[in-house]
Design a protein around this motif. Sequence first.
Motif, PDB file in Angstrom:
ATOM      1  N   GLU A  59       0.811  -1.064   0.077  1.00 21.34           N
ATOM      2  CA  GLU A  59      -0.033  -0.081   0.005  1.00 21.34           C
ATOM      3  C   GLU A  59       0.987   1.269   0.141  1.00 21.34           C
ATOM      4  O   GLU A  59       0.552   2.140  -0.820  1.00 21.34           O
ATOM      5  CB  GLU A  59      -1.183  -0.013   1.225  1.00 21.34           C
ATOM      6  CG  GLU A  59      -2.030  -1.091   1.123  1.00 21.34           C
ATOM      7  CD  GLU A  59      -2.943  -1.050   2.411  1.00 21.34           C
ATOM      8  OE1 GLU A  59      -2.602  -0.062   3.198  1.00 21.34           O
ATOM      9  OE2 GLU A  59      -3.344  -1.982   2.552  1.00 21.34           O
ATOM     10  N   PHE A  60       2.038   1.153   0.834  1.00 20.39           N
ATOM     11  CA  PHE A  60       2.837   2.351   0.964  1.00 20.39           C
ATOM     12  C   PHE A  60       3.408   2.580  -0.533  1.00 20.39           C
ATOM     13  O   PHE A  60       3.503   3.675  -0.971  1.00 20.39           O
ATOM     14  CB  PHE A  60       3.835   2.031   1.613  1.00 20.39           C
ATOM     15  CG  PHE A  60       4.990   2.981   1.663  1.00 20.39           C
ATOM     16  CD1 PHE A  60       4.949   4.442   1.971  1.00 20.39           C
ATOM     17  CD2 PHE A  60       6.421   2.639   1.547  1.00 20.39           C
ATOM     18  CE1 PHE A  60       6.244   5.359   1.907  1.00 20.39           C
ATOM     19  CE2 PHE A  60       7.387   3.420   1.483  1.00 20.39           C
ATOM     20  CZ  PHE A  60       7.177   4.753   1.458  1.00 20.39           C
ATOM     21  N   VAL A  61       3.899   1.580  -1.156  1.00 25.64           N
ATOM     22  CA  VAL A  61       4.520   1.601  -2.513  1.00 25.64           C
ATOM     23  C   VAL A  61       3.499   2.135  -3.403  1.00 25.64           C
ATOM     24  O   VAL A  61       3.854   2.989  -4.490  1.00 25.64           O
ATOM     25  CB  VAL A  61       5.347   0.360  -2.900  1.00 25.64           C
ATOM     26  CG1 VAL A  61       6.067   0.480  -4.255  1.00 25.64           C
ATOM     27  CG2 VAL A  61       6.262  -0.079  -1.845  1.00 25.64           C
ATOM     28  N   VAL A  62       2.246   1.684  -3.451  1.00 29.38           N
ATOM     29  CA  VAL A  62       1.176   2.078  -4.290  1.00 29.38           C
ATOM     30  C   VAL A  62       1.025   3.620  -4.052  1.00 29.38           C
ATOM     31  O   VAL A  62       0.789   4.490  -5.104  1.00 29.38           O
ATOM     32  CB  VAL A  62       0.035   1.255  -4.053  1.00 29.38           C
ATOM     33  CG1 VAL A  62      -1.368   1.966  -4.749  1.00 29.38           C
ATOM     34  CG2 VAL A  62       0.099   0.012  -4.731  1.00 29.38           C
ATOM     35  N   SER A  63       0.975   4.241  -2.834  1.00 29.53           N
ATOM     36  CA  SER A  63       0.792   5.483  -2.643  1.00 29.53           C
ATOM     37  C   SER A  63       1.906   6.379  -3.307  1.00 29.53           C
ATOM     38  O   SER A  63       1.777   7.413  -3.836  1.00 29.53           O
ATOM     39  CB  SER A  63       0.474   5.637  -1.325  1.00 29.53           C
ATOM     40  OG  SER A  63       1.779   5.457  -0.569  1.00 29.53           O
ATOM     41  N   ARG A  65       3.696   5.221  -6.111  1.00 30.40           N
ATOM     42  CA  ARG A  65       3.516   5.180  -7.466  1.00 30.40           C
ATOM     43  C   ARG A  65       2.425   6.255  -7.783  1.00 30.40           C
ATOM     44  O   ARG A  65       2.818   6.802  -8.774  1.00 30.40           O
ATOM     45  CB  ARG A  65       3.100   3.707  -7.856  1.00 30.40           C
ATOM     46  CG  ARG A  65       2.953   3.780  -9.267  1.00 30.40           C
ATOM     47  CD  ARG A  65       1.902   2.503  -9.760  1.00 30.40           C
ATOM     48  NE  ARG A  65       0.672   2.764  -9.157  1.00 30.40           N
ATOM     49  CZ  ARG A  65       0.010   1.712  -9.052  1.00 30.40           C
ATOM     50  NH1 ARG A  65       0.168   0.494  -9.324  1.00 30.40           N
ATOM     51  NH2 ARG A  65      -1.316   1.894  -8.252  1.00 30.40           N
ATOM     52  N   ASP A  66       1.514   6.529  -7.236  1.00 32.58           N
ATOM     53  CA  ASP A  66       0.432   7.190  -7.569  1.00 32.58           C
ATOM     54  C   ASP A  66       0.964   8.879  -7.467  1.00 32.58           C
ATOM     55  O   ASP A  66       0.540   9.493  -8.149  1.00 32.58           O
ATOM     56  CB  ASP A  66      -0.950   7.026  -6.671  1.00 32.58           C
ATOM     57  CG  ASP A  66      -1.654   5.912  -6.797  1.00 32.58           C
ATOM     58  OD1 ASP A  66      -1.146   5.223  -7.758  1.00 32.58           O
ATOM     59  OD2 ASP A  66      -2.346   5.435  -6.112  1.00 32.58           O
ATOM     60  N   ALA A  67       1.669   9.103  -6.324  1.00 27.16           N
ATOM     61  CA  ALA A  67       2.190  10.469  -6.329  1.00 27.16           C
ATOM     62  C   ALA A  67       3.294  10.764  -7.339  1.00 27.16           C
ATOM     63  O   ALA A  67       3.399  11.814  -7.936  1.00 27.16           O
ATOM     64  CB  ALA A  67       2.714  10.556  -4.656  1.00 27.16           C
ATOM     65  N   LEU A  68       4.106   9.655  -7.604  1.00 31.80           N
ATOM     66  CA  LEU A  68       4.829  10.124  -8.676  1.00 31.80           C
ATOM     67  C   LEU A  68       4.224  10.436 -10.234  1.00 31.80           C
ATOM     68  O   LEU A  68       4.480  11.347 -10.937  1.00 31.80           O
ATOM     69  CB  LEU A  68       5.921   8.883  -8.920  1.00 31.80           C
ATOM     70  CG  LEU A  68       6.670   8.874  -7.947  1.00 31.80           C
ATOM     71  CD1 LEU A  68       7.703   7.380  -7.839  1.00 31.80           C
ATOM     72  CD2 LEU A  68       7.981   9.749  -7.813  1.00 31.80           C
ATOM     73  N   ALA A  69       3.249   9.457 -10.452  1.00 31.67           N
ATOM     74  CA  ALA A  69       2.370   9.692 -11.327  1.00 31.67           C
ATOM     75  C   ALA A  69       1.864  11.082 -11.731  1.00 31.67           C
ATOM     76  O   ALA A  69       1.637  11.401 -12.648  1.00 31.67           O
ATOM     77  CB  ALA A  69       1.318   8.604 -11.681  1.00 31.67           C
ATOM     78  N   ASP A  77       4.697   0.795 -13.226  1.00 28.16           N
ATOM     79  CA  ASP A  77       4.220  -0.489 -12.025  1.00 28.16           C
ATOM     80  C   ASP A  77       5.051  -0.215 -10.707  1.00 28.16           C
ATOM     81  O   ASP A  77       5.699   0.933 -10.627  1.00 28.16           O
ATOM     82  CB  ASP A  77       4.608  -1.707 -12.502  1.00 28.16           C
ATOM     83  CG  ASP A  77       6.021  -2.046 -13.015  1.00 28.16           C
ATOM     84  OD1 ASP A  77       6.898  -1.455 -12.197  1.00 28.16           O
ATOM     85  OD2 ASP A  77       6.208  -2.639 -13.941  1.00 28.16           O
ATOM     86  N   LEU A  78       4.683  -0.946  -9.794  1.00 25.31           N
ATOM     87  CA  LEU A  78       5.290  -0.766  -8.612  1.00 25.31           C
ATOM     88  C   LEU A  78       6.972  -1.041  -8.528  1.00 25.31           C
ATOM     89  O   LEU A  78       7.477  -0.496  -7.673  1.00 25.31           O
ATOM     90  CB  LEU A  78       4.608  -1.778  -7.385  1.00 25.31           C
ATOM     91  CG  LEU A  78       3.280  -1.365  -7.245  1.00 25.31           C
ATOM     92  CD1 LEU A  78       2.722  -2.462  -5.947  1.00 25.31           C
ATOM     93  CD2 LEU A  78       3.017   0.040  -6.963  1.00 25.31           C
ATOM     94  N   ILE A  79       7.509  -1.565  -9.350  1.00 26.72           N
ATOM     95  CA  ILE A  79       8.786  -1.648  -9.583  1.00 26.72           C
ATOM     96  C   ILE A  79       9.471  -0.439  -9.727  1.00 26.72           C
ATOM     97  O   ILE A  79      10.511   0.012  -9.033  1.00 26.72           O
ATOM     98  CB  ILE A  79       9.312  -2.692 -10.742  1.00 26.72           C
ATOM     99  CG1 ILE A  79       8.973  -4.120 -10.208  1.00 26.72           C
ATOM    100  CG2 ILE A  79      10.718  -2.781 -10.825  1.00 26.72           C
ATOM    101  CD1 ILE A  79       8.945  -5.229 -11.332  1.00 26.72           C
ATOM    102  N   ASP A  80       8.877   0.520 -10.595  1.00 26.45           N
ATOM    103  CA  ASP A  80       9.373   1.736 -10.842  1.00 26.45           C
ATOM    104  C   ASP A  80       9.231   2.841  -9.481  1.00 26.45           C
ATOM    105  O   ASP A  80      10.236   3.405  -9.101  1.00 26.45           O
ATOM    106  CB  ASP A  80       8.378   2.638 -11.889  1.00 26.45           C
ATOM    107  CG  ASP A  80       8.692   1.932 -13.262  1.00 26.45           C
ATOM    108  OD1 ASP A  80       9.801   1.421 -13.333  1.00 26.45           O
ATOM    109  OD2 ASP A  80       7.671   2.070 -14.015  1.00 26.45           O
ATOM    110  N   ALA A  81       8.278   2.581  -8.699  1.00 27.55           N
ATOM    111  CA  ALA A  81       8.116   3.135  -7.361  1.00 27.55           C
ATOM    112  C   ALA A  81       9.044   2.673  -6.553  1.00 27.55           C
ATOM    113  O   ALA A  81       9.753   3.633  -5.739  1.00 27.55           O
ATOM    114  CB  ALA A  81       6.795   3.008  -7.035  1.00 27.55           C
ATOM    115  N   GLN A  82       9.356   1.509  -6.668  1.00 28.74           N
ATOM    116  CA  GLN A  82      10.127   0.738  -5.464  1.00 28.74           C
ATOM    117  C   GLN A  82      11.591   1.104  -5.585  1.00 28.74           C
ATOM    118  O   GLN A  82      12.449   1.751  -5.013  1.00 28.74           O
ATOM    119  CB  GLN A  82       9.919  -0.415  -5.329  1.00 28.74           C
ATOM    120  CG  GLN A  82      10.956  -1.071  -4.296  1.00 28.74           C
ATOM    121  CD  GLN A  82      10.586  -2.633  -3.866  1.00 28.74           C
ATOM    122  OE1 GLN A  82       9.238  -2.838  -4.001  1.00 28.74           O
ATOM    123  NE2 GLN A  82      11.571  -3.481  -3.615  1.00 28.74           N
TER     124      GLN A  82
END
Length: 107
Positions: A59-63, A65-69, A77-82
């Motif tokens: 959930e943290f990584v999703v948030s 990812r969404d903020a970066l987008a 995907d979450l790999i980019d955010a991570q």
Amino acid sequence: MTFGSTQFFATLLAAALLAAFDPSQYTFYHQSKLRKSYEEFIGPWPKLRGGALYSHLCEFVVSVRDALARQGAPVQDLIDAQSFLYLRAAAPDSDHVENEDDHPASG
């Protein structure tokens, strides 16, 4: 092998399988790399274990990812955010900004 270490390795295996299956919903799990960014963005590390901790970190990584987008970053995907979180955690502390006076020329 103790229950704690068995649970830890089971979480790592499950995370790897889920992230390989669907990186848009699941992330790879590397606690030490995620911890620094989590604590800087959110606060103290959660007192969860196993699947509950993994779900919370997804959930943290999703948030992230969404903020970066929202800011126009090309996250897929979450790999980019991570990856963003890993790079951010690996960067030197930004409290000290270096300038030329920090490194006088030797003569």
